[in-house]
Write a protein that holds these residues in place. Structure first.
Motif, PDB file in Angstrom:
ATOM      1  N   PRO A 552       1.964  68.153 -61.983  1.00  0.00           N
ATOM      2  CA  PRO A 552       0.958  67.437 -61.203  1.00  0.00           C
ATOM      3  C   PRO A 552       0.054  66.553 -62.062  1.00  0.00           C
ATOM      4  O   PRO A 552      -0.372  65.479 -61.622  1.00  0.00           O
ATOM      5  CB  PRO A 552       0.149  68.557 -60.529  1.00  0.00           C
ATOM      6  CG  PRO A 552       0.879  69.813 -60.753  1.00  0.00           C
ATOM      7  CD  PRO A 552       1.863  69.601 -61.831  1.00  0.00           C
ATOM      8  N   GLN A 553      -0.274  66.996 -63.302  1.00  0.00           N
ATOM      9  CA  GLN A 553      -1.151  66.199 -64.158  1.00  0.00           C
ATOM     10  C   GLN A 553      -0.526  64.843 -64.479  1.00  0.00           C
ATOM     11  O   GLN A 553      -1.203  63.810 -64.436  1.00  0.00           O
ATOM     12  CB  GLN A 553      -1.463  66.955 -65.457  1.00  0.00           C
ATOM     13  CG  GLN A 553      -2.499  68.040 -65.310  1.00  0.00           C
ATOM     14  CD  GLN A 553      -1.876  69.375 -64.984  1.00  0.00           C
ATOM     15  OE1 GLN A 553      -0.793  69.428 -64.412  1.00  0.00           O
ATOM     16  NE2 GLN A 553      -2.541  70.462 -65.327  1.00  0.00           N
ATOM     17  N   TYR A 554       0.773  64.831 -64.806  1.00  0.00           N
ATOM     18  CA  TYR A 554       1.421  63.557 -65.142  1.00  0.00           C
ATOM     19  C   TYR A 554       1.473  62.641 -63.921  1.00  0.00           C
ATOM     20  O   TYR A 554       1.234  61.424 -64.029  1.00  0.00           O
ATOM     21  CB  TYR A 554       2.833  63.818 -65.667  1.00  0.00           C
ATOM     22  CG  TYR A 554       3.616  62.538 -65.914  1.00  0.00           C
ATOM     23  CD1 TYR A 554       3.363  61.761 -67.037  1.00  0.00           C
ATOM     24  CD2 TYR A 554       4.582  62.108 -65.015  1.00  0.00           C
ATOM     25  CE1 TYR A 554       4.061  60.588 -67.259  1.00  0.00           C
ATOM     26  CE2 TYR A 554       5.285  60.937 -65.232  1.00  0.00           C
ATOM     27  CZ  TYR A 554       5.021  60.173 -66.355  1.00  0.00           C
ATOM     28  OH  TYR A 554       5.708  59.009 -66.561  1.00  0.00           O
ATOM     29  N   LEU A 555       1.775  63.217 -62.747  1.00  0.00           N
ATOM     30  CA  LEU A 555       1.838  62.395 -61.531  1.00  0.00           C
ATOM     31  C   LEU A 555       0.469  61.835 -61.170  1.00  0.00           C
ATOM     32  O   LEU A 555       0.364  60.689 -60.707  1.00  0.00           O
ATOM     33  CB  LEU A 555       2.399  63.235 -60.379  1.00  0.00           C
ATOM     34  CG  LEU A 555       3.863  63.677 -60.548  1.00  0.00           C
ATOM     35  CD1 LEU A 555       4.262  64.644 -59.446  1.00  0.00           C
ATOM     36  CD2 LEU A 555       4.792  62.467 -60.540  1.00  0.00           C
ATOM     37  N   LEU A 556      -0.594  62.614 -61.362  1.00  0.00           N
ATOM     38  CA  LEU A 556      -1.937  62.085 -61.121  1.00  0.00           C
ATOM     39  C   LEU A 556      -2.267  60.975 -62.111  1.00  0.00           C
ATOM     40  O   LEU A 556      -2.927  59.983 -61.769  1.00  0.00           O
ATOM     41  CB  LEU A 556      -2.959  63.211 -61.233  1.00  0.00           C
ATOM     42  CG  LEU A 556      -3.017  64.220 -60.072  1.00  0.00           C
ATOM     43  CD1 LEU A 556      -3.949  65.366 -60.402  1.00  0.00           C
ATOM     44  CD2 LEU A 556      -3.456  63.526 -58.785  1.00  0.00           C
ATOM     45  N   LYS A 557      -1.824  61.123 -63.351  1.00  0.00           N
ATOM     46  CA  LYS A 557      -2.071  60.093 -64.355  1.00  0.00           C
ATOM     47  C   LYS A 557      -1.391  58.789 -63.990  1.00  0.00           C
ATOM     48  O   LYS A 557      -1.919  57.700 -64.255  1.00  0.00           O
ATOM     49  CB  LYS A 557      -1.570  60.586 -65.718  1.00  0.00           C
ATOM     50  CG  LYS A 557      -1.860  59.635 -66.863  1.00  0.00           C
ATOM     51  CD  LYS A 557      -1.430  60.222 -68.190  1.00  0.00           C
ATOM     52  CE  LYS A 557      -1.785  59.288 -69.333  1.00  0.00           C
ATOM     53  NZ  LYS A 557      -1.399  59.855 -70.638  1.00  0.00           N
TER      54      LYS A 557
END
Length: 819
Positions: A552-557
């Motif tokens: 999720p962190q990479y997709l939010l980035k």
């Protein structure tokens, strides 16, 4: 909203939560339960709060009807002091009724429950029991009646033959309490009161000084009494090894007992989850059995079953000790046979026998309302890398012999290049995957790290000269370097903070297990069979990670918030598309709010901002990099990696008569055991204590090996051929407890979220450089200055690492990685 309330109040006491929740639930007397009501139930159950409302007392009334939407919750201690009621006589100029909530000023009332004390087994009188039990007859006709009558008869016999324990209601005094301490405490309290009353009087300073003297005397008396009790307990330990000293230590080891939840909502949900209700079956649906077709229970069967009962087992809710029950059965077995036969004939299980005491034991580190699940698929790749690393040590003697599969034996220099090129490959893999990690994403990089490992095993199988091994080891290093960059970040971004340390240490454990597999398979399989078996692991890994989502962190980035939400639900095991069921709708609303909170925490770390040099060239970040670089350099120069690649040579230098490959396998097992201990302890004790302990123990172990090699004569080494293996296993175990297993955890947790990917890549590049250096210089030092000098150098690196880490390393246990 409720998620924010739970996050704000979690771990705080006392709690008093009131307001207009606009939530309907049958728990507080509503006609039905809606999604908002289920959300409130879940929240208060997670915080173990108690409802203060009187069920059925309406708090809202208008022309359309009335309801209970104004609620009050409190923790257990506060609830004992609270009085809640609706006051009908007060006009509020609103549809909401007046509610009066009072808290008593006195000490909180402690919950008391009437408990019938258990019988004392030590007072059991067999003759009195049998005298009261003899001549027992059961007059009931149904199974329920005779089971109840049997229980009453046994209870009466127990009352006649045993005494019950006494409950005084008084608190047991401390073991160090004496009459002297009691007098000093009274004098201290008296002096404190006199000093308090004289606050604004001229005698305040004098009375305050007297109070401090009395307080100091009381503390000194308590310390003296504790020391005296400790000396007495220590002296008794030699006489009574299983006495008070043993019991005290075991109580400390076991730790405090977790409090039982008292929230009725949580209790109901836990019981329904553990024991789901079954659908009732009508009598017509059951097969009809004639009573004559049921064989009766014989006395022989009853006596045979009696032999399985242990006298020391805890009794049931009735409190009847097993020794009394067994005496009753032996004296009149036909009565029990009659009871059991009647139950079978009627098809009835008596209600008295269905009662049981349920104790809810919460799993360590688990939330009571939200279980999490994790998949160990990623560790297949680290296992594969470990197999590739472990292949070298048993293969070097074969490659250096005249029977080498390459056609000619390789030299010491060529062997050092074969061992060290995996470090250069790891350096290359760090740079490549550190660059691609934020461009291609975590999941695509996880696919790519499997490809070089496959080629590595193909080159070993087709090798015609040492150049094939050079290229293969370099590619294996690229794959391993990718694992060390991609997998720790991936795991840390999907794991909960309370178990992140254990999960991030698992890859190192699987590397160690892979090294043992590499030792075993290479030792017992032929040179050409080994690659055919090992290449199956990266293929399995490649297929199993297909079902995983990007973090999720990479997709939010990347600004892909919708996919980030779906990924968050996947890794938190939450429902993505709920049905019309109120329960699923409530869970979906709670998950939605939880994701929004998570999203705000992630974005507050600045991960969407452009990374500049100022993010690196500031005091706090530079300090973090200095700590990480020192940890990495000491990790490699201490021999934590190189020793396991040249174990066969080390044991040959120590002149042990045990087979070198056998010693290598045992040493690998010690390493795995150490990492298992690290995984189980890292989230309990923290990172810092384990790392410092590991540096100290590893340094002393390597110093002992160096002294043994330098000063022990050959005949002594021949007699104590087990001692080198024991010392090497000790070094492997202690190193795996912290120096090996916690490097990735500490590096990632120290780095800020904004530069975590780039910073991790830089640190892993440094690690790979020193892997190459250590693998290159260790064989040259072993065959040059000697094993003793090599071990002294490694011990010095451990001492330097301990000094720096003890001064500057902070504890990162429980740190949030979202900001």
């Amino acid at each position: 909203m409720m998620t924010a309330v739970e996050l704000e109040l979690r771990g705080k006491r006392p709690i008093l939560l009131t307001g207009d929740f606009n939530a309907w639930s049958r728990t507080w007397g509503s006609e039905f339960t809606n999604s908002r009501g289920r959300l409130v139930e879940d929240t208060v159950a997670a915080m173990d709060l108690v409802l203060l409302n009187t069920p059925g007392a309406y708090t809202f009334e208008c022309s359309r009807g009335r309801s209970i939407i104004d609620l009050a919750f409190a923790d257990r201690v506060t609830a004992n002091r609270a009085t809640w009621k609706v006051e009908e006589t007060i006009h509020t100029h609103s549809d909401h009724k007046a509610i009066i909530l009072e808290l008593s000023n006195g000490a909180p009332q402690v919950e008391r429950r009437a408990v019938q004390q258990k019988w004392k087994k030590s007072s059991f009188n067999l003759e009195a029991f049998l005298q009261a039990w003899q001549g027992t007859h059961l007059l009931g006709t149904t199974a329920e009646d005779i089971a109840e009558e049997l229980a009453n008869k046994i209870e009466a016999a127990c009352n006649a033959s045993m005494t019950r324990g006494r409950y005084t209601g008084k608190r047991k005094q401390a073991y160090w309490w004496t009459s002297e301490i009691a007098d000093l405490r009274k004098a201290c309290i008296k002096a404190r009161r006199r000093a308090k009353r004289a606050t604004l009087r001229p005698t305040f300073e004098e009375l305050h000084g007297v109070y401090h003297v009395r307080k100091w005397e009381l503390k000194k008396a308590i310390v003296r009494s504790k020391n005296l009790c400790f000396r007495k307990m220590r002296d008794k330990a030699d006489v009574e090894p299983w006495g008070m000293a043993y019991q005290t230590i075991m109580r400390k080891v076991k730790g405090p007992t977790a409090p039982q939840p008292k929230c009725p909502i949580l209790l109901e949900k836990a019981v329904l989850t553990l024991f789901p209700p079954q659908e009732e079956t009508s009598a017509e649906a059951l097969p009809t059995i004639e009573p004559s077709d049921v064989p009766p229970v014989t006395t022989e069967e009853v006596l045979h079953t009696l032999c399985r009962i242990n006298d020391n087992k805890a009794p049931g809710p009735d409190g009847v000790p097993n020794m009394a029950f067994k005496a009753a059965v032996r004296e009149l077995p036909h009565i029990f046979a009659h009871v059991y036969s009647t139950c079978l004939t009627e098809g009835t299980f008596p209600s008295r026998w269905k009662l049981q005491r349920l104790v809810l034991l919460l799993k360590p580190g688990k939330q009571p309302h939200q279980p999490s699940s994790y998949r160990p698929l990623l560790n297949i790749m680290t296992l594969t890398h470990g197999v590739g690393v472990g292949w070298l040590a048993p293969s070097l003697p074969l490659l250096g012999s005249e029977e080498s599969p390459l056609g000619e034996a390789i030299s010491i220099v060529e062997a050092s290049w074969v061992g060290s090129l995996i470090g250069l490959g790891s350096l290359t893999g760090n740079i490549i995957f550190g660059t691609l990690l934020d461009r291609l994403g975590r999941k695509l990089c996880m696919y790519l790290i499997a490809i070089p490992n496959m080629i590595y095993w193909i080159l070993i199988y087709t090798a015609e000269n040492v150049t094939y091994l050079y290229v293969g080891r370099f590619l294996a290093g690229i794959s391993g370097g990718g694992c060390y960059v991609v997998l720790p970040i991936f795991i840390s971004e999907i794991a909960d903070s309370n178990i992140r340390g254990a999960l991030a240490s698992l890859p190192l454990m699987y590397v160690s297990i892979g090294m043992i597999l590499g030792y075993l398979l290479t030792s017992f399989l032929s040179y050409y069979v080994m690659p055919c078996v090992a290449i199956a692991l990266p293929v399995i890994y490649f297929l199993t990670i297909i079902s995983l989502w990007e973090t999720p962190q990479y997709l939010l980035k990347q600004g892909r918030d919708t996919l980030a939400e779906r990924s968050y639900y996947f890794y938190k095991n939450l429902s993505l598309s709920p049905s019309d069921n109120d329960n699923e709708l409530a869970q979906h609303d709670a998950a939605k709010q939880e994701f929004e909170t998570f999203k705000q925490q992630v974005l507050s770390g600045g991960i969407r901002e452009t990374i500049t040099w100022r993010d690196f060239l500031n005091r706090s970040t530079l300090k973090i990099f200095v700590i990480n670089f020192t940890l990495i350099i000491c990790n490699q120069l201490s021999g934590s990696f190189a020793l396991f690649n040249y174990t066969s040579h080390i044991f040959n230098e120590l002149e042990t008569q045990i087979a070198a490959n056998t010693c290598t396998i045992v040493m690998g097992a010690s390493q795995v055991l150490g990492i298992v201990c690290a995984v189980s302890l890292v989230d309990r004790l923290g990172r810092r204590p384990l790392l410092l302990t590991s540096f100290v123990g590893m340094g002393f172990g390597e110093l002992s090996i160096g002294l043994l090699k330098q000063f022990a004569p050959s005949d002594l080494l021949a007699q104590l051929n087990w001692l080198p293996l024991l010392l090497m296993c000790l070094v492997a175990f202690i190193a795996s407890l912290g120096v090996i297993s916690l490097v990735f955890v500490i590096v990632i947790e120290l780095l800020p979220a904004k530069i975590r990917s780039v910073g991790t890549s830089i640190c892993m590049v440094t690690l790979s450089m020193f892997i190459f250096v250590s693998l290159k210089i260790y064989p040259l030092m072993i065959f040059g200055p000697g094993l003793s000098a090599t071990m002294y150098m490694s011990a010095a690196a451990c001492a330097f690492g301990f000094s720096v880490m003890s001064l500057f390393l902070p504890e990162t246990k429980g740190k949030l990685l979202t900001n």
